[in-house]
Design a protein around this motif. Sequence first.
Motif, mmCIF file in Angstrom:
data_model
loop_
_atom_site.group_PDB
_atom_site.id
_atom_site.type_symbol
_atom_site.label_atom_id
_atom_site.label_comp_id
_atom_site.label_asym_id
_atom_site.label_seq_id
_atom_site.Cartn_x
_atom_site.Cartn_y
_atom_site.Cartn_z
ATOM 1 N N UNK A 1 0.798 -1.233 0.000
ATOM 2 C CA UNK A 1 0.000 0.000 0.000
ATOM 3 C C UNK A 1 0.827 1.278 0.000
ATOM 4 N N UNK A 2 2.127 1.190 0.134
ATOM 5 C CA UNK A 2 2.947 2.398 0.200
ATOM 6 C C UNK A 2 3.225 2.947 -1.196
ATOM 7 N N UNK A 3 3.752 4.152 -1.220
ATOM 8 C CA UNK A 3 4.043 4.814 -2.484
ATOM 9 C C UNK A 3 3.071 5.954 -2.728
ATOM 10 N N UNK A 4 3.350 6.763 -3.739
ATOM 11 C CA UNK A 4 2.506 7.924 -4.056
ATOM 12 C C UNK A 4 2.296 8.810 -2.837
ATOM 13 N N UNK A 5 3.383 9.026 -2.086
ATOM 14 C CA UNK A 5 3.311 9.902 -0.924
ATOM 15 C C UNK A 5 2.937 9.218 0.368
ATOM 16 N N UNK A 6 2.643 7.904 0.333
ATOM 17 C CA UNK A 6 2.298 7.155 1.547
ATOM 18 C C UNK A 6 3.530 6.394 2.017
#
Length: 205
Positions: free
Chosen positions: A3-8
């Motif tokens: 779920x990580x990525x795109x600012x998370x």
Amino acid sequence: DVCTGDGIEPGDVLDLLDRLVQQSIVVVDNHGAHARYRLLETIRQFGLDQLRQRGAHAEFRARHAAYFNRCAEEGARESFGSREQHWLEWARTELPNLRAAMDYGISEADRETDTGVDTGLDTGLDTGLDSGVDSGTDTAIDTGAAAHQSLKTAVSLAHLRIWFFLESPTEGRFWLEKILGRASDVDHSLRVTAMALAGWISLCQ
């Protein structure tokens, strides 16, 4: 990892999940040793549609499959050890996710050959999977690597012997044989191992 990525960032995930629970978008299940999160079916379908529209569905399926492959491999390494019971319970709980992870490689192989997906057993077993094969709008995925990874997951679960503990050896053999039949470009030693495990399960039945 999924779920990580795109600012998370990894440290943000639990806080974001808590906010989604407060908004009744995500349901939390506190039964058992660990909290588990799930989406209502209508919201899950909406989320899948959004990923498809963004062309990110294949990417997140790949992340999901990679994560569960790593976990399955770790469980196989620790089978017959002090943590075997932990991994058997984990596999039992995560079986829907593990099925989806293995189906991912089949889906990618089928997308490459444009043959469609059939994930049901001839014996009548319905795996209950949405293969997620799209019309080609998703980011390109290495289909050979996807099939190789799915076969590793199936091999790891066979080493863990989860299918025998679930009294479902037919399903274990099904995944091994199904992926072997679709994966044309996998490591020779992995293919031999998968064939041997499928044969062993067949002899035990």
